[in-house]
Scaffold this active site. Structure first.
Site, PDB file in Angstrom:
ATOM      1  N   CYS A  57      -4.625   4.894  -0.646  1.00 22.02           N
ATOM      2  CA  CYS A  57      -2.706   5.370  -1.256  1.00 22.02           C
ATOM      3  C   CYS A  57      -2.838   6.715  -1.100  1.00 22.02           C
ATOM      4  O   CYS A  57      -1.341   6.726  -1.555  1.00 22.02           O
ATOM      5  CB  CYS A  57      -3.151   4.526  -2.760  1.00 22.02           C
ATOM      6  N   ARG A 140      -0.896  -4.131  -1.079  1.00 25.21           N
ATOM      7  CA  ARG A 140       0.122  -3.359  -0.383  1.00 25.21           C
ATOM      8  C   ARG A 140       1.512  -3.817  -0.295  1.00 25.21           C
ATOM      9  O   ARG A 140       1.203  -4.750   0.995  1.00 25.21           O
ATOM     10  CB  ARG A 140      -0.272  -2.303   1.285  1.00 25.21           C
TER      11      ARG A 140
END
Ligand code: BEZ
Length: 240
Positions: A57, A140
């Site tokens: 991330c 995601r």
């Protein structure tokens, strides 16, 4: 429907391409936002990530923040989301700016809003929780929403796979090109490559296509391409 089934349906509900983007109000690192109404007239990319203070991330946020200006030039705002709280978001973004160096990027300030979604309200609305992958973290997900607040493209990646931001940009420019020039874009298209003209809708047009002296390159009646100048595309789409 029992409570469990209702909860499951909520978790799995997701907007589809062509749907109006579901509305929500949220607290973000840049103040409160009303989505998608605050972005009317612009494209936006609403994307989720599993958690703050995690390496994939972090690499994604640095890359997106580095490219934000490029997306803004294409009239597109970025909005991130995870099911962490606001103070965790702020602490993570400060750490990224102060300490993290990745792929030649450093001192990266994330200026686009990052939504806090501890209640998972937004994540559930957008189908960002995929229980087979994780019950407690968003996958995601990427939603491209156009200036009319319509979902135009959706991408989903698992937790372990960082996204390709060149592809997100390519997809954005390709969709804008389709809209502006009424064409489709073939595999791996980039500005400057030939585009596809809409398929012949009648036998007459199919015949015309094959015999036309226009600037069409017809591989067969259903597959015709034409040139579209790169500068024309970029000058039309990108802000000066
Ligand atoms: C990461 O961002 O590094 C990550 C997050 C959740 C699961 C696996 C990796």
């Amino acid at each position: 429907m029992n409570t469990l089934e209702t909860a499951q349906q909520e978790t799995f509900a997701m907007p589809r391409i062509g749907d109006k983007a579901p509305e929500f109000k949220a607290v973000t690192t840049q103040g409160e936002i009303n989505y998608p109404s605050d972005y009317k007239g612009k494209w936006s990319i609403l994307f989720s990530h599993p958690a703050d203070f995690t390496p994939v991330c972090t690499s994604e946020f640095m890359t997106f923040a580095h490219l934000e200006e490029k997306f803004e030039k294409a009239n597109c705002s970025l909005i991130g989301l995870s099911i962490d709280g606001l103070y965790g978001h702020i602490a993570w973004l400060r750490t990224i700016k102060d300490k993290i160096e990745f792929n030649g990027m450093k001192n990266i300030e994330v200026k686009f809003p990052l939504i806090e979604d501890i209640s998972m309200e937004v994540a559930k609305k957008y189908g960002m929780i995929q229980p087979g992958e994780s019950k407690t973290q968003a996958v995601r997900a990427v939603f491209f929403v156009d200036p009319n607040e319509t979902v135009r493209a959706i991408m989903y990646y698992p937790l372990s796979l960082g996204r390709n931001f060149d592809e997100l940009y390519r997809a954005l420019i390709a969709m804008q090109t389709s809209d502006k020039f009424n064409v489709a874009t073939p595999a791996d298209w980039n500005p400057g490559d030939d585009v596809i003209v809409s398929p012949a809708g009648s036998c007459g047009v199919a015949e015309e296509r094959m015999t036309s002296t226009e600037d069409l390159d017809c591989k067969d009646w259903f597959f015709c391409t034409k040139k579209l100048d790169k500068n024309l595309v970029l000058d039309t789409i990108l802000k000066k």
